[in-house]
Write a protein that holds these residues in place. Structure first.
Motif, PDB file in Angstrom:
ATOM      1  N   LYS A 194      -7.157 -14.042  -7.817  1.00 48.48           N
ATOM      2  CA  LYS A 194      -7.160 -12.582  -7.691  1.00 48.48           C
ATOM      3  C   LYS A 194      -5.838 -12.086  -7.114  1.00 48.48           C
ATOM      4  O   LYS A 194      -5.306 -11.056  -7.545  1.00 48.48           O
ATOM      5  N   GLY A 195      -5.319 -12.806  -6.135  1.00 48.65           N
ATOM      6  CA  GLY A 195      -4.052 -12.410  -5.534  1.00 48.65           C
ATOM      7  C   GLY A 195      -2.915 -12.431  -6.537  1.00 48.65           C
ATOM      8  O   GLY A 195      -2.080 -11.522  -6.578  1.00 48.65           O
ATOM      9  N   LEU A 196      -2.874 -13.470  -7.359  1.00 48.77           N
ATOM     10  CA  LEU A 196      -1.830 -13.564  -8.375  1.00 48.77           C
ATOM     11  C   LEU A 196      -1.943 -12.426  -9.386  1.00 48.77           C
ATOM     12  O   LEU A 196      -0.935 -11.821  -9.775  1.00 48.77           O
ATOM     13  N   GLN A 197      -3.156 -12.105  -9.803  1.00 49.37           N
ATOM     14  CA  GLN A 197      -3.342 -11.018 -10.756  1.00 49.37           C
ATOM     15  C   GLN A 197      -2.911  -9.676 -10.177  1.00 49.37           C
ATOM     16  O   GLN A 197      -2.309  -8.853 -10.875  1.00 49.37           O
ATOM     17  N   LEU A 198      -3.217  -9.439  -8.911  1.00 48.76           N
ATOM     18  CA  LEU A 198      -2.766  -8.199  -8.273  1.00 48.76           C
ATOM     19  C   LEU A 198      -1.248  -8.091  -8.310  1.00 48.76           C
ATOM     20  O   LEU A 198      -0.686  -7.030  -8.598  1.00 48.76           O
ATOM     21  N   LEU A 199      -0.587  -9.201  -8.014  1.00 48.54           N
ATOM     22  CA  LEU A 199       0.874  -9.202  -7.974  1.00 48.54           C
ATOM     23  C   LEU A 199       1.460  -8.980  -9.363  1.00 48.54           C
ATOM     24  O   LEU A 199       2.477  -8.292  -9.521  1.00 48.54           O
ATOM     25  N   ALA A 216       0.481  -9.616  -2.089  1.00 51.43           N
ATOM     26  CA  ALA A 216      -0.981  -9.498  -2.123  1.00 51.43           C
ATOM     27  C   ALA A 216      -1.515 -10.587  -1.204  1.00 51.43           C
ATOM     28  O   ALA A 216      -1.182 -11.767  -1.372  1.00 51.43           O
ATOM     29  N   PHE A 217      -2.325 -10.203  -0.219  1.00 54.89           N
ATOM     30  CA  PHE A 217      -2.764 -11.180   0.771  1.00 54.89           C
ATOM     31  C   PHE A 217      -4.239 -11.002   1.096  1.00 54.89           C
ATOM     32  O   PHE A 217      -4.832  -9.956   0.835  1.00 54.89           O
ATOM     33  N   SER A 218      -4.825 -12.044   1.677  1.00 55.22           N
ATOM     34  CA  SER A 218      -6.248 -12.042   2.000  1.00 55.22           C
ATOM     35  C   SER A 218      -6.515 -11.222   3.259  1.00 55.22           C
ATOM     36  O   SER A 218      -5.768 -11.282   4.231  1.00 55.22           O
ATOM     37  N   ALA A 219      -7.609 -10.452   3.234  1.00 58.11           N
ATOM     38  CA  ALA A 219      -7.975  -9.628   4.389  1.00 58.11           C
ATOM     39  C   ALA A 219      -9.481  -9.410   4.393  1.00 58.11           C
ATOM     40  O   ALA A 219     -10.153  -9.543   3.364  1.00 58.11           O
ATOM     41  N   THR A 220      -9.992  -9.074   5.558  1.00 60.32           N
ATOM     42  CA  THR A 220     -11.415  -8.769   5.693  1.00 60.32           C
ATOM     43  C   THR A 220     -11.597  -7.646   6.709  1.00 60.32           C
ATOM     44  O   THR A 220     -10.636  -7.252   7.385  1.00 60.32           O
ATOM     45  N   THR A 221     -12.806  -7.124   6.817  1.00 58.78           N
ATOM     46  CA  THR A 221     -13.053  -6.008   7.722  1.00 58.78           C
ATOM     47  C   THR A 221     -13.379  -6.493   9.131  1.00 58.78           C
ATOM     48  O   THR A 221     -13.933  -7.578   9.328  1.00 58.78           O
ATOM     49  N   PHE A 222     -13.070  -5.656  10.123  1.00 62.31           N
ATOM     50  CA  PHE A 222     -13.515  -5.912  11.484  1.00 62.31           C
ATOM     51  C   PHE A 222     -15.033  -5.690  11.546  1.00 62.31           C
ATOM     52  O   PHE A 222     -15.554  -4.755  10.937  1.00 62.31           O
ATOM     53  N   PRO A 223     -15.761  -6.508  12.296  1.00 58.47           N
ATOM     54  CA  PRO A 223     -17.216  -6.348  12.360  1.00 58.47           C
ATOM     55  C   PRO A 223     -17.658  -5.200  13.250  1.00 58.47           C
ATOM     56  O   PRO A 223     -18.827  -4.817  13.236  1.00 58.47           O
ATOM     57  N   PHE A 224     -16.724  -4.628  14.019  1.00 56.96           N
ATOM     58  CA  PHE A 224     -17.050  -3.546  14.949  1.00 56.96           C
ATOM     59  C   PHE A 224     -15.947  -2.496  14.849  1.00 56.96           C
ATOM     60  O   PHE A 224     -14.775  -2.845  14.664  1.00 56.96           O
ATOM     61  N   PRO A 225     -16.254  -1.213  14.940  1.00 59.73           N
ATOM     62  CA  PRO A 225     -15.220  -0.185  14.823  1.00 59.73           C
ATOM     63  C   PRO A 225     -14.125  -0.335  15.873  1.00 59.73           C
ATOM     64  O   PRO A 225     -14.397  -0.304  17.076  1.00 59.73           O
ATOM     65  N   ILE A 226     -12.911  -0.513  15.418  1.00 57.99           N
ATOM     66  CA  ILE A 226     -11.809  -0.712  16.372  1.00 57.99           C
ATOM     67  C   ILE A 226     -11.535   0.559  17.170  1.00 57.99           C
ATOM     68  O   ILE A 226     -10.961   0.495  18.260  1.00 57.99           O
ATOM     69  N   GLN A 227     -11.958   1.718  16.660  1.00 53.90           N
ATOM     70  CA  GLN A 227     -11.723   2.980  17.371  1.00 53.90           C
ATOM     71  C   GLN A 227     -12.559   3.070  18.645  1.00 53.90           C
ATOM     72  O   GLN A 227     -12.309   3.927  19.490  1.00 53.90           O
ATOM     73  N   ARG A 228     -13.564   2.188  18.792  1.00 49.56           N
ATOM     74  CA  ARG A 228     -14.398   2.199  19.992  1.00 49.56           C
ATOM     75  C   ARG A 228     -14.113   0.982  20.891  1.00 49.56           C
ATOM     76  O   ARG A 228     -14.914   0.629  21.755  1.00 49.56           O
ATOM     77  N   TYR A 238      -0.700 -15.527   1.195  1.00 53.29           N
ATOM     78  CA  TYR A 238       0.145 -14.353   0.999  1.00 53.29           C
ATOM     79  C   TYR A 238       0.965 -14.576  -0.270  1.00 53.29           C
ATOM     80  O   TYR A 238       1.947 -15.325  -0.254  1.00 53.29           O
ATOM     81  N   TRP A 239       0.546 -13.974  -1.361  1.00 54.57           N
ATOM     82  CA  TRP A 239       1.335 -14.000  -2.588  1.00 54.57           C
ATOM     83  C   TRP A 239       2.475 -12.998  -2.453  1.00 54.57           C
ATOM     84  O   TRP A 239       2.273 -11.878  -1.974  1.00 54.57           O
ATOM     85  N   GLY A 240       3.664 -13.384  -2.909  1.00 60.98           N
ATOM     86  CA  GLY A 240       4.777 -12.445  -2.876  1.00 60.98           C
ATOM     87  C   GLY A 240       5.731 -12.665  -4.027  1.00 60.98           C
ATOM     88  O   GLY A 240       5.826 -13.781  -4.565  1.00 60.98           O
ATOM     89  N   ILE A 241       6.407 -11.601  -4.437  1.00 62.63           N
ATOM     90  CA  ILE A 241       7.480 -11.803  -5.402  1.00 62.63           C
ATOM     91  C   ILE A 241       8.624 -12.509  -4.684  1.00 62.63           C
ATOM     92  O   ILE A 241       8.806 -12.358  -3.467  1.00 62.63           O
TER      93      ILE A 241
END
Length: 230
Positions: free
Chosen positions: A119-124, A132-144, A180-183
């Motif tokens: 998927k990363g290669l296709q995005l690039l 294009a790099f791997s990421a995920t969500t924080f399990p708790f709102p960082i604003q709090r 981390y895929w990069g040109i």
């Protein structure tokens, strides 16, 4: 052509020999090498290391180690950007070719999945981006988020969000620390990864675990065993 570079220095401090410490029956780095090879995304899979034992194990599992990383890129102050720039330059110097895309794949990424690399290669390839790099969500709102002040009592980083409902706060993401895929030019110029010229490959939280301490390692083994990803 596509090149994978797996940075793996020998001097890890918090978990000694972390890159080749056995994780679920094989050296940690083997999981990254095998994922790269199975993905069929890469013409070459290289390991950048300053350590002969790591180099030997990398070759045993199918990677190439065409050079030994110099000492000034193997201390605690060398950045991933420094190491990737050097490896990309070495590839051009040693082969006379320039890859179109280069992927930094961490040696401590046993949760990395073949489909996510694809998927990363296709995005690039499909977008005008640098990375294009791997990421995920924080399990708790960082604003709090809260912190402890000098007196040991509690303060909020963003007190204006105290009465805001969690579902009304913007979702935040963090780097998953896998790949981390990069040109090529972005790596050569050491362009920042976290910028408007990047896209993310979204990972579920269950596929993400930092492995910086022994406690992290234990959690990673428990999660890996529960998911049965091997």
């Amino acid at each position: 052509m596509q090149l994978a570079v797996i940075p793996a220095r020998g001097g890890s401090k918090r978990i000694p020999r972390k890159n080749i410490k056995h994780f679920y029956g094989k050296p940690m780095i083997a999981w990254s090498i095998e994922a790269a090879l199975k993905s069929n995304c890469f013409d070459e899979v290289w390991v950048s290391t300053d350590d002969k034992e790591i180099a030997d194990i990398a070759v045993e599992y199918g990677a190439k180690v065409p050079f030994m990383r110099p000492a000034h890129l193997s201390d605690d102050y060398a950045t991933t950007a420094d190491v990737m720039q050097h490896a990309t330059q070495e590839f051009e110097h040693l082969t006379g070719r320039r890859p179109e895309h280069v992927c930094c794949l961490y040696a401590t990424a046993p949760f990395v999945q073949v489909n996510d690399l694809k998927k990363g290669l296709q995005l690039l390839k499909n977008d005008s981006i640098d990375y294009a790099f791997s990421a995920t969500t924080f399990p708790f709102p960082i604003q709090r988020a809260i912190k402890l002040n000098k007196e040991g009592t509690v303060e909020m980083f963003s007190p204006e969000n105290f009465n805001v409902r969690s579902q009304d706060l913007e979702e935040a993401w963090h780097d998953a620390g896998q790949f981390y895929w990069g040109i090529t030019q972005a790596w050569l110029d050491k362009c920042p990864v976290f910028s408007s010229k990047s896209r993310i490959v979204e990972l579920p939280r269950t596929h993400v675990q930092d492995i910086d301490t022994l406690e992290d390692w234990q959690l990673a083994e428990l999660l890996f065993g529960a998911l049965k990803l091997w």
